[in-house]
Design an enzyme around this catalytic site. Structure first.
Site, PDB file in Angstrom:
ATOM      1  N   GLU A   1     -21.470   3.938 -10.478  1.00  0.00           N
ATOM      2  CA  GLU A   1     -20.266   4.043 -10.698  1.00  0.00           C
ATOM      3  C   GLU A   1     -19.775   4.761  -9.176  1.00  0.00           C
ATOM      4  O   GLU A   1     -20.752   5.744  -8.497  1.00  0.00           O
ATOM      5  CB  GLU A   1     -19.641   4.875 -11.350  1.00  0.00           C
ATOM      6  CG  GLU A   1     -17.730   5.233 -11.682  1.00  0.00           C
ATOM      7  CD  GLU A   1     -17.509   5.312 -12.643  1.00  0.00           C
ATOM      8  OE1 GLU A   1     -18.226   6.387 -12.836  1.00  0.00           O
ATOM      9  OE2 GLU A   1     -16.291   5.394 -13.138  1.00  0.00           O
TER      10      GLU A   1
ATOM     11  N   CYS B   1     -11.325   4.844 -16.117  1.00  0.00           N
ATOM     12  CA  CYS B   1     -12.863   4.830 -15.860  1.00  0.00           C
ATOM     13  C   CYS B   1     -13.142   3.020 -16.328  1.00  0.00           C
ATOM     14  O   CYS B   1     -14.032   2.713 -17.016  1.00  0.00           O
ATOM     15  CB  CYS B   1     -12.987   5.493 -17.681  1.00  0.00           C
ATOM     16  SG  CYS B   1     -12.583   6.911 -17.467  1.00  0.00           S
TER      17      CYS B   1
ATOM     18  N   SER C   1     -17.519  13.651 -15.140  1.00  0.00           N
ATOM     19  CA  SER C   1     -18.877  12.078 -14.595  1.00  0.00           C
ATOM     20  C   SER C   1     -19.962  12.136 -15.281  1.00  0.00           C
ATOM     21  O   SER C   1     -19.529  13.029 -16.455  1.00  0.00           O
ATOM     22  CB  SER C   1     -18.279  12.955 -13.036  1.00  0.00           C
ATOM     23  OG  SER C   1     -19.762  14.545 -13.678  1.00  0.00           O
TER      24      SER C   1
ATOM     25  N   LYS D   1     -11.326  23.456 -23.119  1.00  0.00           N
ATOM     26  CA  LYS D   1     -11.187  24.011 -21.788  1.00  0.00           C
ATOM     27  C   LYS D   1     -10.564  22.637 -20.326  1.00  0.00           C
ATOM     28  O   LYS D   1     -10.775  21.552 -20.501  1.00  0.00           O
ATOM     29  CB  LYS D   1     -12.996  23.229 -21.091  1.00  0.00           C
ATOM     30  CG  LYS D   1     -13.500  23.497 -19.324  1.00  0.00           C
ATOM     31  CD  LYS D   1     -13.359  24.970 -19.028  1.00  0.00           C
ATOM     32  CE  LYS D   1     -13.680  24.770 -17.425  1.00  0.00           C
ATOM     33  NZ  LYS D   1     -12.723  24.164 -16.753  1.00  0.00           N
TER      34      LYS D   1
ATOM     35  N   GLU E   1     -17.682  11.006 -22.426  1.00  0.00           N
ATOM     36  CA  GLU E   1     -16.896   9.505 -21.350  1.00  0.00           C
ATOM     37  C   GLU E   1     -18.102   9.687 -19.705  1.00  0.00           C
ATOM     38  O   GLU E   1     -16.803  10.034 -19.848  1.00  0.00           O
ATOM     39  CB  GLU E   1     -15.578   8.615 -21.993  1.00  0.00           C
ATOM     40  CG  GLU E   1     -15.645   7.711 -21.121  1.00  0.00           C
ATOM     41  CD  GLU E   1     -14.334   7.206 -20.852  1.00  0.00           C
ATOM     42  OE1 GLU E   1     -12.961   7.818 -22.272  1.00  0.00           O
ATOM     43  OE2 GLU E   1     -13.808   7.112 -19.821  1.00  0.00           O
TER      44      GLU E   1
END
Lengths: 524, 524
Positions: B392, B301, B241, B183, B264
């Protein structure tokens, strides 16, 4: 040894106001020599807190101490002597000889995991040295596996020793460095207490932190639910029904921090009769099949609930001989009245399928929870028409699938859900056909057997007792054999860490005979 | 090369009636040279069917062919030349030099996985020979890892090459023997098309089955949802996210047959300033910290979103110097307007906490999606009081946590959620204190650094780019480095299988330099 019915919460014995009794399924009566205490939510929380407190000291103790602890548990279980065999047999309805074998397996697997702890290979050590000349400079990186944290284990009804209190998941978790909170199976609380006493002694003897093991018992489902939901629990091991496993999976997935669930749940373990093998030894196969099916009242996860062959006179002869042998099988005591009821219900559902014919039944039951073996038959083309054919009937019930040809047989296998095992009965003349079947099985099952029967599960290095959903909740893992230690580990890497702060096994030259991957090369 | 906007469905190019355009975030405008086609549910289903059809031929092709395929993808990506760098830079707002580096990393990791395929160690070969003399007879058991099946991979916004179409998860899945349905990220469809073209050429050149790779694009979330729900998909790789990852986890868990999701998601990557290190080199640490924080507009990240130290004049000096350097940082174009909005919203939430002080801000933005760096401060005792401190903020925002003493610092670390990384700034005089901190970090993070910065992720054997929830959905795995191949494999064991039917690598003496565990011993 007099049973107390105590809960074992982080080294402390406790009682509660909720109590229950064990049952003797063979006699259909309560066992009245002890009242067992049911854990409260507070007991569960305290056990988890004790496990959490034990995690750091236990997981950082020298590996030799961890190994000795596992061996001490094995010794203490053996030291329980006949009392353990008698109690487990009485609570499960399983014969003493079977329990004696299971005790040997349980002690053996604790000792195997002790050797595995010492072997050290499970740490998966990897070292990539720095290259400061490279642009940008390459850092020093070192990797090892660390334990996940406290683990919840659920006792299984059908293995009161080998898959229960000090069974496979407990041994693997303790070997990995994870404290265990055990939810004892309510069908054998006395057996669980005896084993917990053995672990309690091993903890004392080897100076392990007290929270390394707790046992919470009880009849209420809320105990297990609270355990899986507890934020300190980091993984779950379970052997039981699909409904039970799926309920725990849902709880684990709904946590603020989801955790892995290793649930062994449901399998019908197809046996494939390849044409040449069927022709050459159909009668012997029929006899061995019924023996595997009926062993232990069929109460094995790897019980052959499905047998597939290509229609014709050889398959007719197989069915006839299997029916004959099965008709002579005495009914056997099942583990609990609930399991017996579920077995009868499962057979009734199968009989209700318009596509199914009953070929044979075992002898009439002679007692309250005795299961009567049964053999059914269905055409390959009809097999997929009713999902009831796919459902595990836990007990000595099996379905013969008559396929028109190899294509149909491969088609039926392709439609199966995940399985613990598949078995090929195969002669040399079948090899070409078998090569069409094997890739299908490799996608569907954890263990593929040739010319054997699936109901023995060897505890060794190359065993996989697992498989794709719904055989287990997580097909990436095994619950039997040394590879099971992996399920309770995760990798951590250390970058440019000074040697003084590195874990010992990751320092240069300190791998001590463990296979390590150093700068990409495998070294022993 | 002219872009067509095509979908790539199992070797077939397709268009659809739904279309969208790429954006240039630096200029805040649409890129009007191509219309990209959005995948329909039928396209997704067809891609999954093609992947399923490719699974058997791809997974059973000789490993050397699989390795050559991976190398051919790397070659074809490099052959795209400047057009790829220009397009990826335009669609992401990332400078050409950064994209060039990322291209090298992407090709390098494909070649590393090609070597890993040849290395063969990932098969985890185990052989336990039979002992027919034992009672009961011990069977012959042999184990290897097999690929899970077709894998869905989601492109990441922040790495249009290394974590996208032919990025880490794609390379690991293809190396494991799993076809991939990709995707593409809607922010860089042109980049995805170029890479898909390179893979298409590599498929043709090496004669791989066409369904081994598909690319479905589009703006609608339903495309990814349909992909994860498709029964042929057996695992999911995602970088993005927390909300996005958790949505996919829910879909995967609700399937009739749940599958593993490797998402992740979210990390704030604590940096711990140990007292002696802070005293000896606080100024240099402050400068390096801001450089790591602000690099690539903070869109990594592993960006250091949290820095912890013990209160006192040294920490004051650190904060002051960090604030000075940060104030001089120019605002930087962020990947998309959505990410820019989320970044501004995250900072606003932090500012809204009654416990937080803003220490410094970067220069004013000079364009529509430019993110302005920011540094905040909070007292250790207040840190846990508001969960907003834990979230985050994807971008160049960071929080300094002033702890009263080492106990409070350890306490704050103990309360953190799972993280990708933690970094110790540590001098020799800090080692005793560091030994209190390290066990806490080992429970919480995937990679622990000493005296470095977390924003570089080396692609090598000992790398762990992973970590406990919510850093990732599955802390047992890494998305970077050769260990990532494990996430797409599961074990199968073969019992008493005739040599003619065994997989080649499991026959006696056929391990060819692969480390195998034979009768318990590790042999090379």
């Amino acid at each position: 040894m007099k049973l107390t019915g105590d809960l074992f919460i982080g080294g402390e014995r406790r009682q509660s106001s909720q109590s229950f009794r064990a049952h003797d399924p063979a006699r259909g009566v309560e066992i009245d020599d002890a009242e067992f205490h049911g854990a409260t939510e507070q007991d569960v929380a305290d056990a988890c807190a004790a496990a959490e407190a034990a995690f750091l000291p236990y997981s950082t103790a020298p590996l030799e101490e961890r190994a000795k602890f596992l061996e001490a548990i094995a010794d203490e279980i053996e030291a329980l002597g006949d009392a353990l065999v008698e109690r487990a047999s009485r609570e499960s309805g399983l014969p003493a000889a079977r329990i004696t074998g299971e005790r040997g397996r349980t002690a053996g697997q604790l000792r195997l995991f002790a050797r595995e702890v010492r072997d050290g290979q499970w740490q998966k050590l990897r070292i990539d040295h720095a290259d400061k000349e490279r642009t940008p400079p390459k850092p020093d990186l070192r990797l090892r596996m660390v334990p996940l944290g406290p683990v919840a284990v659920f006792g299984a009804s059908n293995f009161p020793l080998a898959f229960s209190t000090a069974g496979g998941d407990t041994a693997a978790a303790l070997a990995a460095g994870c404290p265990v909170v055990m939810k004892g199976h309510s069908a054998h609380p006395g057996t669980a207490e005896l084993i917990a006493t053995a672990i309690e002694r091993a903890v004392a003897k080897t100076g392990m932190p007290k929270g390394v093991f707790s046992l919470v018992n009880g009849m209420s489902r809320s105990i297990g639910q609270a355990l899986v939901a507890d934020p300190r629990i980091q993984a779950v091991g379970f052997t039981g029904s699909r409904a039970g496993g799926e309920a725990l999976m849902k709880i684990a997935a709904a946590r603020p921090r989801p955790i892995p669930v290793y649930a062994e749940m449901s399998a019908i373990n197809p046996v494939i009769l390849m044409p040449q093998a069927l022709k050459a030894r159909g009668g012997a196969l029929a006899e061995a099949y019924v023996a595997s099916l009926a062993m232990g009242a069929g109460q094995f996860c790897t019980n052959p609930g499905l047998v597939l062959g290509i229609d014709g006179p050889e398959l007719d002869a197989f069915a006839e001989r299997a029916g004959e042998v099965l008709s002579g099988q005495a009914a056997q005591v099942m583990l609990t009245s609930g399991i017996h009821e579920a077995y009868e219900g499962g057979k009734t559902k199968l009989e209700g399928s318009p596509f199914v014919t009953k070929l044979a039944e075992g002898a009439e039951p002679a007692g309250p929870t005795q299961g009567r073996a049964a053999l059914f038959s269905v055409a390959g083309k009809d097999f997929m028409a009713d999902p009831v054919h796919l459902h595990e009937v836990f007990g000595a019930s099996s379905v013969l699938v008559r396929c028109a040809d190899l294509d149909e047989l491969v088609g039926v296998l392709s439609e199966l859900e995940g399985q613990l095992t598949a078995t090929l009965q195969v002669d040399e003349g079948d090899y070409d056909a078998a090569k069409r079947v094997l890739p299908v099985l490799e996608r569907t099952v954890g263990r593929i057997l040739a010319n054997g029967w699936p109901t023995g599960v060897e505890v060794t290095h190359a065993m996989v007792h697992g498989g794709p959903y719904p055989a287990t909740s997580d097909g990436r893992s095994t619950s039997v054999g040394t590879l099971a230690i992996d399920r309770f580990l995760r990798p951590v890497s250390y970058q440019d860490m000074p040697a003084a702060l590195l874990p010992g096994a990751l320092r240069d030259g300190a791998q001590n005979g463990v296979v390590a991957r150093i700068d990409g090369s495998w070294t022993l």
